[in-house]
Design an enzyme around this catalytic site. Sequence first.
Site, PDB file in Angstrom:
ATOM      1  N   ASN A  10      82.028  98.223  29.889  1.00 19.90           N
ATOM      2  CA  ASN A  10      81.046  97.523  30.214  1.00 19.90           C
ATOM      3  C   ASN A  10      79.484  98.530  30.983  1.00 19.90           C
ATOM      4  O   ASN A  10      80.047  99.082  31.818  1.00 19.90           O
ATOM      5  CB  ASN A  10      81.047  96.074  31.519  1.00 19.90           C
ATOM      6  N   TRP A  11      78.090  98.092  29.948  1.00 19.48           N
ATOM      7  CA  TRP A  11      77.683  99.489  30.127  1.00 19.48           C
ATOM      8  C   TRP A  11      76.009  99.001  31.515  1.00 19.48           C
ATOM      9  O   TRP A  11      76.524 100.480  31.741  1.00 19.48           O
ATOM     10  CB  TRP A  11      76.107  99.722  28.657  1.00 19.48           C
ATOM     11  N   LYS A  12      76.579  97.690  31.756  1.00 22.64           N
ATOM     12  CA  LYS A  12      75.337  97.693  33.098  1.00 22.64           C
ATOM     13  C   LYS A  12      74.281  98.395  32.307  1.00 22.64           C
ATOM     14  O   LYS A  12      74.033  98.377  31.671  1.00 22.64           O
ATOM     15  CB  LYS A  12      76.045  98.250  34.151  1.00 22.64           C
ATOM     16  N   HIS A  95      80.649  88.477  36.359  1.00 24.14           N
ATOM     17  CA  HIS A  95      80.768  89.648  37.016  1.00 24.14           C
ATOM     18  C   HIS A  95      81.153  89.419  38.523  1.00 24.14           C
ATOM     19  O   HIS A  95      79.668  88.856  38.823  1.00 24.14           O
ATOM     20  CB  HIS A  95      80.507  90.256  36.133  1.00 24.14           C
ATOM     21  N   GLU A  97      79.314  91.943  40.084  1.00 24.78           N
ATOM     22  CA  GLU A  97      77.266  91.957  40.360  1.00 24.78           C
ATOM     23  C   GLU A  97      76.357  91.256  40.285  1.00 24.78           C
ATOM     24  O   GLU A  97      75.994  90.971  41.123  1.00 24.78           O
ATOM     25  CB  GLU A  97      77.200  93.834  39.723  1.00 24.78           C
ATOM     26  N   GLU A 165      89.577  91.329  38.172  1.00 23.94           N
ATOM     27  CA  GLU A 165      88.822  92.980  38.421  1.00 23.94           C
ATOM     28  C   GLU A 165      88.710  92.933  40.643  1.00 23.94           C
ATOM     29  O   GLU A 165      87.777  92.310  40.330  1.00 23.94           O
ATOM     30  CB  GLU A 165      87.076  92.746  37.708  1.00 23.94           C
ATOM     31  N   GLY A 171      83.913 100.061  40.522  1.00 20.55           N
ATOM     32  CA  GLY A 171      82.392 101.397  41.148  1.00 20.55           C
ATOM     33  C   GLY A 171      82.862 102.004  41.519  1.00 20.55           C
ATOM     34  O   GLY A 171      83.731 103.084  42.527  1.00 20.55           O
ATOM     35  N   SER A 213      87.624 100.550  38.304  1.00 29.13           N
ATOM     36  CA  SER A 213      88.239 101.981  38.447  1.00 29.13           C
ATOM     37  C   SER A 213      88.585 102.745  37.236  1.00 29.13           C
ATOM     38  O   SER A 213      90.223 103.550  37.483  1.00 29.13           O
ATOM     39  CB  SER A 213      88.563 102.951  40.043  1.00 29.13           C
ATOM     40  N   GLY A 234      83.612 100.065  33.235  1.00 32.44           N
ATOM     41  CA  GLY A 234      82.267 100.063  33.631  1.00 32.44           C
ATOM     42  C   GLY A 234      81.940 102.152  33.353  1.00 32.44           C
ATOM     43  O   GLY A 234      81.694 102.133  32.454  1.00 32.44           O
TER      44      GLY A 234
HETATM   45  C1  PEP Z   1      83.212  96.548  36.439  1.00 30.61           C
HETATM   46  O1  PEP Z   1      82.162  96.862  36.686  1.00 30.61           O
HETATM   47  O2  PEP Z   1      83.340  95.711  36.118  1.00 30.61           O
HETATM   48  C2  PEP Z   1      84.177  98.134  36.659  1.00 30.61           C
HETATM   49  C3  PEP Z   1      84.697  97.534  36.041  1.00 30.61           C
HETATM   50  O3  PEP Z   1      83.767  99.281  36.880  1.00 30.61           O
HETATM   51  P1  PEP Z   1      84.464 100.790  37.311  1.00 30.61           P
HETATM   52  O4  PEP Z   1      85.170 100.577  35.946  1.00 30.61           O
HETATM   53  O5  PEP Z   1      83.240 101.506  36.673  1.00 30.61           O
HETATM   54  O6  PEP Z   1      84.941 100.256  38.147  1.00 30.61           O
END
Ligand code: PEP
Length: 255
Positions: A10-12, A95, A97, A165, A171, A213, A234
């Site tokens: 997930n490049w966001k 998601h 976010e 998640e 994050g 993470s 992410g």
């Molecule tokens: C995400 O936002 O879906 C995510 C898992 O981010 P990260 O891996 O950076 O915690």
Amino acid sequence: MKSKNIIVGNWKMNPLSLKEAEKLFADVVKSISDIKKTEIVICAPFVYLEKLKKISKKISLGAQDVFWGEVGAFTGEISAEMLYDIGARYVIVGHSERRAMGENNNDVNKKIKSALSAGLRPILCVGEGMRDENHEYLNFVKIQIEECLNGVSKDSISKIVIAYEPVWAIGKEAPHPATPEEFREMNIFIKKILSDKFGVKEISKVRIIYGGSVDDKNAEGFIKDGKANGFLPGRASLSPEKFSKIVKICEALSK
Ligand code: PEP
């Protein structure tokens, strides 16, 4: 036949230019050239998808959101059919976010149905904001799954990927990722909810993956001990080196 494990980057809202996106994608493609048993998806910002499609077919493309309406007066929105038409085959829905911006389970449910009818495979994100000693978080995730999958047919459930998640693990501000044991508990719990709703046979191909993470240091435990069918990284998806290490760990542990 069992479904392949799946890694969804997930490049966001990254990177900042098309040129950088093309380079990142090409570097990822190069770094996973020998992967056979693991499915790889990159969910890039909408505006890059069509260009990335031309670089390689080895990686499937996904969007990070979709609107539920089919066509018409929905200023600023993008439909599932439009995404399919430009080459997306997956879409992240629900998601945390987006939920933080006001999306609810009912919206996610409509998005899932719209994605499925356009031929897109939804990656449904679920997860609690925090854990409590009374295990209310289990109920929270149960409601998310039941409401988001309301009215989805038995024939469609195998097309959906469930990403657990926990919001507290996502994050750079997250204190720590979940443990493989925490994931394992949730994995079993999610399978039970799904099998009660859709039947054991119907859900045998549903992939339940972990996000929060995840990196090349903790990925192995989630697969070996947590029995994850893959990941939704992410930050790590923005580094071809870290991302490909996660993919390779998954590949090495694939049957
Ligand atoms: C995400 O936002 O879906 C995510 C898992 O981010 P990260 O891996 O950076 O915690």
